[in-house]
Write an enzyme that holds these catalytic residues in place. Structure first.
Site, PDB file in Angstrom:
ATOM      1  N   GLU A 671      -5.479   4.748  -2.603  1.00  0.00           N
ATOM      2  CA  GLU A 671      -5.050   5.424  -1.374  1.00  0.00           C
ATOM      3  C   GLU A 671      -5.337   6.910  -1.457  1.00  0.00           C
ATOM      4  O   GLU A 671      -5.093   7.539  -2.468  1.00  0.00           O
ATOM      5  CB  GLU A 671      -3.549   5.203  -1.149  1.00  0.00           C
ATOM      6  CG  GLU A 671      -3.049   5.700   0.202  1.00  0.00           C
ATOM      7  CD  GLU A 671      -2.774   7.184   0.241  1.00  0.00           C
ATOM      8  OE1 GLU A 671      -3.062   7.815   1.269  1.00  0.00           O
ATOM      9  OE2 GLU A 671      -2.271   7.725  -0.751  1.00  0.00           O
ATOM     10  N   HIS A 701      -2.836   1.602   7.880  1.00  0.00           N
ATOM     11  CA  HIS A 701      -1.477   1.343   8.344  1.00  0.00           C
ATOM     12  C   HIS A 701      -1.223   1.948   9.725  1.00  0.00           C
ATOM     13  O   HIS A 701      -0.112   1.859  10.240  1.00  0.00           O
ATOM     14  CB  HIS A 701      -0.460   1.874   7.331  1.00  0.00           C
ATOM     15  CG  HIS A 701      -0.452   1.094   6.056  1.00  0.00           C
ATOM     16  ND1 HIS A 701      -1.336   1.358   5.029  1.00  0.00           N
ATOM     17  CD2 HIS A 701       0.288   0.038   5.648  1.00  0.00           C
ATOM     18  CE1 HIS A 701      -1.111   0.501   4.042  1.00  0.00           C
ATOM     19  NE2 HIS A 701      -0.138  -0.305   4.393  1.00  0.00           N
TER      20      HIS A 701
END
Length: 765
Positions: A671, A701
């Site tokens: 990430e 997300h």
């Protein structure tokens, strides 16, 4: 004797909030619909605890996303990009901060301490204009009071809130977040005053940062904050709650000296050393909220052992000042064991979900008050004995194999540079190769097929045909998008950990044991009750099938041992590292079978490796040693030409970068997009990384679709600190939660950005 619950699950037994949120986000329901569902859920929770006999019932622990974001809303700390113009913060601004919108990205999301729960990280700086912008805490207190339930309103404490925040973009990283304390305390005073006016007699401040290694400056901030709040708190009983670990001695002294505070809550499950601090110096006349019932696991409490601890504490703090409590919020455990019809009676007798833990807390409180339920305690003792003696818990062969690992290093024989050369000759990938993390969207139709197969409404042949068709669709889509290393999309898996646990021995599975991870995202952790082994191959059929559909490399997709461990409810009758080694040996068998089947790229996700890092620095080295070793065990036997990938998400990795390097993976995807590329700072500061690395180029997300130019800009930032020949281009996590209408354009832009950069790099030579 009184009883207390730190916090309670929000989803409800049927995940009512999850579906209400998703319906609202999809535009299929109104804000009023969402508010009604949430009000009904809160009402049932409060009434349940009241009927169970709990005296100190929490309010304001319900959230539409997470409690830190709720505090950001309360303080009006909205980043300027959301164009908030003041007033009460509504759903549009709230969910834009959490999820982003069509024009601006979401705020950073990271793990809540060492749990699999997430929170939205506040972005603060010297120019933030704080204002009282969400009256949720007061509204919910009044709501419960209107139902005839007296509650303890819960707030994230002011110091923990600031220390959980980060400097906003453009603000110097050296900016002191604690310098904002004088600016937020007036708002806390407003909230406290409104709660007092509404009739509250208790208030709870969660200050979990007190279990961390804090310097004297940070500890002084707690003293400063509560001294400033003291006059406003006058007339209220004030509980400061800590959880997840021992409170260090200096922090304990600070905590128990806070002005205006009448009670202290401690995790006595994970914080067993805190008992000694309590026994040697608990302040007279203060309440102790003793967290003896585990809020993070699903094992039935050993009531006899807890009662013994509590009776010892009675002599220290006094009978009238001892309150029986959970170790932390029950948010981290499943809702109600009554909903389980798949677990056999023996295993079920060993368990307690949130509803059962409420009963345990009250049973212990009544026992201390001289009203012990002998039948309840006797049944509990029988269940404890059953678990210790059950033959299904222990597998001698597995125990011996795991014990034999001690003292060995388990590392691939060739260094990563030589392996990457061998792999490139075999795979022939372009520079800046593109891939995805594993999962593709889980459509309604796909979920229906899996559900009907589990319910035996369709045959195995029909199920395999449907999954094969879905894999073929995903493979063709990736080829059309011109992605370099493909995935099969994981259509056979509802959840990555659950899928593997279902095929390993020593695991049990719930039908409705859902736990909130963030927002509407729920997971159903498996239960590791015994020794773990792999009876048969788990993924080889699907991976081989997918590889047969394309000439491009197809990744075999596995979940790593540390992530399976950290995302499960783990047995508490042996050290966690021993269980992890058992899982590692099972995954090792699978890796070697995939290689034999011709799968040349194998991804072993360790998304939760950072998550499990202990909260105290003194315990880091031991954890990282066995966690990294567990990963290396899984792939130490493969050939140089087999490329091992791993993936990590939403955590701060900078402090463990050397352990990540020591994992010795060939490629790591990690990430990066939602945290303002702070991962890249470790490379700017001189850390050398020679393996392949794919810092995520966009945030999956959020429903927002990044442009080609935006992704190219991110890649260029990476190229400034990473060598061209090691950089991969990929999203920052799996695509399961997204829709194809979002995935297709986002991946198309990602591939276009990679090709654009390849052209520019070629022309620059």
């Amino acid at each position: 004797m009184a009883s207390h619950i730190v916090g309670y699950p929000r989803m409800g037994p049927k995940r009512e909030l999850k579906f209400a949120l998703e319906s609202f986000w999809d535009g299929k329901s109104s804000a009023e619909d969402l508010q009604k569902v949430s009000a009904d859920l809160r009402s049932s929770i409060w009434k349940q605890m009241s009927q169970a006999g709990i005296k100190y019932i929490p309010s304001n622990t319900f959230s539409y996303y997470d409690q830190v974001l709720d505090t950001t809303a309360m303080l009006g700390a909205v980043p300027p990009r959301y164009n908030w113009n003041g007033g009460e913060i509504g759903f549009d601004v709230y969910f834009s901060m959490a999820r982003g919108n069509a024009s601006v990205p979401a705020m950073e999301m990271t793990k809540w301490f060492d749990t699999n729960y997430h929170f939205i990280v506040p972005e603060l700086g010297p120019d933030v204009k704080f204002s009282y912008a969400s009256h949720k805490a007061v509204t919910e207190y009044k709501e419960a009071k209107g139902l005839g339930v007296e509650t303890v309103p819960v707030l994230i404490g002011p110091v923990s809130y600031l220390l959980l925040s980060k400097p906003a973009k453009g603000v110097a990283k050296t900016f002191s977040l604690l310098s904002l304390l004088p600016k937020i305390l007036p708002i806390y005073k407003e909230v406290i005053s409104e709660l007092k006016a509404a009739g509250a007699s208790w208030i709870q401040f969660d200050e979990p940062l007190l279990v961390m290694d804090l310097d004297s400056h940070k500890l002084h901030a707690f003293s400063e904050a509560y001294a400033e709040l003291e006059s406003t708190l006058s007339g209220l009983n004030v509980l400061v709650e800590t959880y997840f670990a021992d409170v260090p001695a200096e922090a304990f002294q600070t905590l128990t000296s806070l002005k205006g505070v009448t009670a202290y809550g401690f995790d006595l499950v994970r914080g067993t050393k805190t008992l000694e601090l309590i026994k040697s110096g608990f302040p007279a006349g203060k309440y102790l909220f003793a967290g003896v019932v585990d809020g993070r696991n699903i094992w039935a409490n050993d009531l006899a052992a807890s009662l013994s601890v509590l009776r010892g504490l009675e002599g220290v703090v006094g009978k009238d000042k001892l309150v029986v409590s959970t170790s932390c919020s029950l948010l981290h455990t499943a809702v109600d064991l009554v909903n389980e019809n798949k677990l056999d009676d023996e295993i079920k007798s060993w368990l307690a979900f949130a509803a059962q833990k409420v009963v345990e807390v009250n049973a212990l409180a009544k026992a201390l008050a001289g009203q012990k339920d002998e039948g309840f305690f006797s049944a509990n003792a029988a269940a404890q004995a059953s678990r210790k003696s059950s033959p299904r818990v222990t597998n001698e062969r597995v125990q011996k194999a795991a014990a034999a690992l001690k003292g060995s290093d388990h590392r691939r024989a060739t260094n990563v540079s030589a392996r990457l050369d061998a792999q490139q000759k075999k795979l022939n990938l372009p520079i800046l190769p593109t891939t995805t993390i594993g999962s593709f969207p889980q459509t309604i139709e796909l979920r229906r097929v899996r559900r009907e197969y589990k319910a035996k409404k369709i045959s195995e042949e029909e199920y395999v045909a449907s999954i094969k068709e879905e894999i073929n669709k995903v493979v063709k889509l990736q080829e059309e998008l011109d992605i370099d290393v493909l995935v099969h999309g994981e259509p056979e898996r509802n959840d990555m950990v659950e899928y593997f646990g279902e095929q390993l021995s020593g695991f049990a599975f719930t039908a409705n044991g859902w736990v909130q991870s963030y927002g509407s995202r729920c997971v159903k952790p498996p239960i590791i009750y015994g020794d773990v082994s792999r009876p048969k191959a788990m993924t080889v059929f699907w991976s081989s099938l997918a590889q047969s559909m394309t000439a491009r490399p197809m990744k075999g997709m596995l979940t790593g041992p540390v992530t399976i461990l950290n995302w499960s409810f783990v047995r508490n009758d042996q050290p966690r590292h021993e269980t992890c080694y058992q899982i590692a040996l099972a995954i090792k068998d699978e890796v070697e079978d995939l290689e034999k089947a011709g799968i040349n790229v194998i991804q072993i996700d360790e998304a939760a490796l950072r998550e499990g890092l202990p909260l105290r620095k003194s315990e880091h080295a031991f954890y990282l040693d066995w966690a990294v070793h567990s990963f290396r065990i899984t792939n130490c036997g493969v050939q140089d030409t087999t490329q091992i990938h791993t993936h990590m998400c939403y955590s701060n990795f900078n402090d463990i970068i050397h352990s990540i390097i020591d994992m010795d993976a060939d490629v790591i995807t990690i990430e990066n997009s939602r945290s303002d590329e702070k991962l890249l700072s470790v490379f700017r500061e001189g850390v050398k990384y020679g393996a392949g690395i794919g810092p995520g180029v966009y945030d999956i997300h959020s429903p927002r679709i990044p442009s080609t130019e935006e992704i190219a800009d991110r890649i260029n930032k990476m190229l400034a600190v990473l060598e061209t020949n090691i950089l991969w281009v990929n999203p920052d996590c799996g695509l399961k939660t997204r829709k194809y209408t979002e995935v297709k354009p986002a991946l198309s832009n990602m591939v276009a950005a990679a090709k654009l950069l390849r052209t520019q790099l070629a022309s620059a030579k």
